[in-house]
Write a protein that holds these residues in place. Structure first.
Motif, mmCIF file in Angstrom:
data_model
loop_
_atom_site.group_PDB
_atom_site.id
_atom_site.type_symbol
_atom_site.label_atom_id
_atom_site.label_comp_id
_atom_site.label_asym_id
_atom_site.label_seq_id
_atom_site.Cartn_x
_atom_site.Cartn_y
_atom_site.Cartn_z
ATOM 1 N N ALA A 1 -8.275 -0.797 0.089
ATOM 2 C CA ALA A 1 -6.991 -0.746 0.798
ATOM 3 C C ALA A 1 -6.813 -1.973 1.681
ATOM 4 O O ALA A 1 -5.715 -2.547 1.756
ATOM 5 N N SER B 1 -9.018 11.574 0.993
ATOM 6 C CA SER B 1 -9.181 11.205 -0.411
ATOM 7 C C SER B 1 -9.769 12.376 -1.190
ATOM 8 O O SER B 1 -10.331 13.310 -0.608
ATOM 9 N N HIS C 1 -5.004 4.324 -4.757
ATOM 10 C CA HIS C 1 -6.272 3.607 -4.747
ATOM 11 C C HIS C 1 -7.337 4.426 -5.476
ATOM 12 O O HIS C 1 -7.435 5.645 -5.282
ATOM 13 N N ARG D 1 -11.730 2.278 1.423
ATOM 14 C CA ARG D 1 -11.259 1.561 2.612
ATOM 15 C C ARG D 1 -11.234 0.056 2.367
ATOM 16 O O ARG D 1 -10.307 -0.646 2.774
ATOM 17 N N ASN E 1 0.811 -1.219 0.000
ATOM 18 C CA ASN E 1 0.000 0.000 0.000
ATOM 19 C C ASN E 1 0.841 1.263 0.000
ATOM 20 O O ASN E 1 0.329 2.356 -0.244
#
Length: 375
Positions: free
Chosen positions: A121, A31, A9, A118, A4
């Motif tokens: 991830a 984000s 993302h 979320r 990550n």
């Protein structure tokens, strides 16, 4: 699985008019949201290009792009487009995402996009229990499902037209539908329950319904002929061979065989649990304290295949009475009726699915099964 620390993302929340694209850079606390017109793939690829040009962690290191979106009416074309442009893309099963169980949960596109980020991830980080990802079929596998799905819709239309005709006749005290072959003669001879001739507007509606019914029946025959021609055109294809060998078993016709192969058996399965779970025929466990039992089936799998297997299980009792599965059902149920019989037929459908899977993979014929002679 990529780390990550070097991933951007991307989560796409669909709607009919606007796509909300959520992005999160490595190490960022918040984000960003981008709105583009629904279906505007050019704008989406431009955004992807801008993200790919970014440098992460202040180094000359290009980040990897990982994207996800929920499975829905848009199908899988976007997955193929993003994958072709170098974006690792996942399609999320929407019902597998854990949500807040409050009675009044806020619902906005932004919150949904944040939730997808979320989930993505966590999944990329190695937590594969956070959600389920859809196995994306190839364009050929997806197109092979179209004939039997179209036929299913046509059969539903045929039933709807037939029921509508019967309902209109019932309003006049008539309980039997005229024959389609001698429609005009039979319909003109009909009289209502109180002896009157059929009203003119009702007759006109019945004539139109009859035309729609006949057309639908012609389309069903056309779909059946197209399916047979497709099967004959590629007899050496793996799926076609499975359809052919399934039809050798008495009680399994071309339509049932095509549905089972195109919806289920074209995929590889490691064991019978995976197979039954994909179709949704596995019981739901319930364990709390000293209580430990199985509840009703989960129904989380392919509903079309599940319905077909339950129908086939009922037909199995008629056409394969000497098989081991039919004997198991009779021993288990006996003369009981109602709910017990319906529960047992679902269990038999699961056993039958596993037996047919083994038959198509290894050639092992289920015990006591009568087969047709080879063509």
């Amino acid at each position: 699985m990529p780390s990550n620390d070097n991933i951007i993302h991307i989560a796409i929340e669909f709607s009919t008019s606007v796509w909300l694209v959520g992005t999160r850079l490595p190490g960022a606390a918040k984000s960003r949201m981008h709105r583009i017109d629904a279906g505007d793939s050019k704008a989406l690829l431009t955004l992807v290009g801008d993200l790919r040009a970014r440098r992460v962690n202040g180094l000359d290191q290009v980040a990897q792009l990982v994207c996800c979106f929920e499975a829905g009416r848009d199908g899988f074309w976007l997955h193929r487009l993003l994958t072709a442009n170098g974006v690792l893309t996942y399609v999320v099963e929407p019902t597998s995402i854990l949500v807040n169980r409050r009675a009044r949960r806020a619902k906005t596109d932004r919150l949904d996009a944040e939730g997808l980020l979320r989930v993505l991830a966590a999944y990329v980080g190695g937590d594969h229990q956070v959600c389920s990802m859809v196995r994306v079929p190839t364009p050929e596998e997806e197109d092979a499902k179209r004939p039997h799905r179209e036929r299913e819709q046509l059969v539903q239309d045929r039933t709807r037209f037939e029921n509508r005709i019967l309902a209109l006749l019932a309003t006049q005290g008539i309980r039997q539908r005229p024959s389609l072959r001698t429609w005009e003669r039979d319909l003109n001879a009909l009289r209502s329950g109180d002896g009157r001739a059929m009203p003119p507007h009702l007759l006109a509606e019945l004539h139109r319904l009859r035309r729609r019914l006949v057309l639908t029946m012609e389309l069903i025959r056309e779909a059946d002929a197209e399916r047979t021609a497709t099967l004959a055109a590629a007899p050496d294809e793996a799926a076609s061979q499975k359809v052919t060998i399934l039809q050798r078993i008495r009680g399994i016709g071309e339509n049932f065989a095509a549905v089972l192969v195109r919806e289920v058996l074209y995929r590889p399965f490691s064991n019978r649990k995976q197979l039954a779970s994909y179709v949704g025929l596995t019981p739901t466990p319930y364990q709390s304290g000293t209580m430990d039992r199985d509840r009703r089936i989960g129904r989380s799998g392919n509903p079309r295949a599940r319905t077909t297997m339950v129908q086939l299980a009922w037909l199995w009792l008629r056409y394969q009475p000497g098989s081991a599965l039919a004997a198991w059902f009779r021993t288990r149920v006996g003369t009981l009726q109602g709910r017990t019989r319906r529960i047992a037929i679902v269990a038999m459908a699961r056993k039958l699915l596993i037996a047919l899977w083994r038959y198509t993979e290894t050639g092992q014929i289920p015990d006591g099964v009568a087969v047709r002679a080879r063509a």
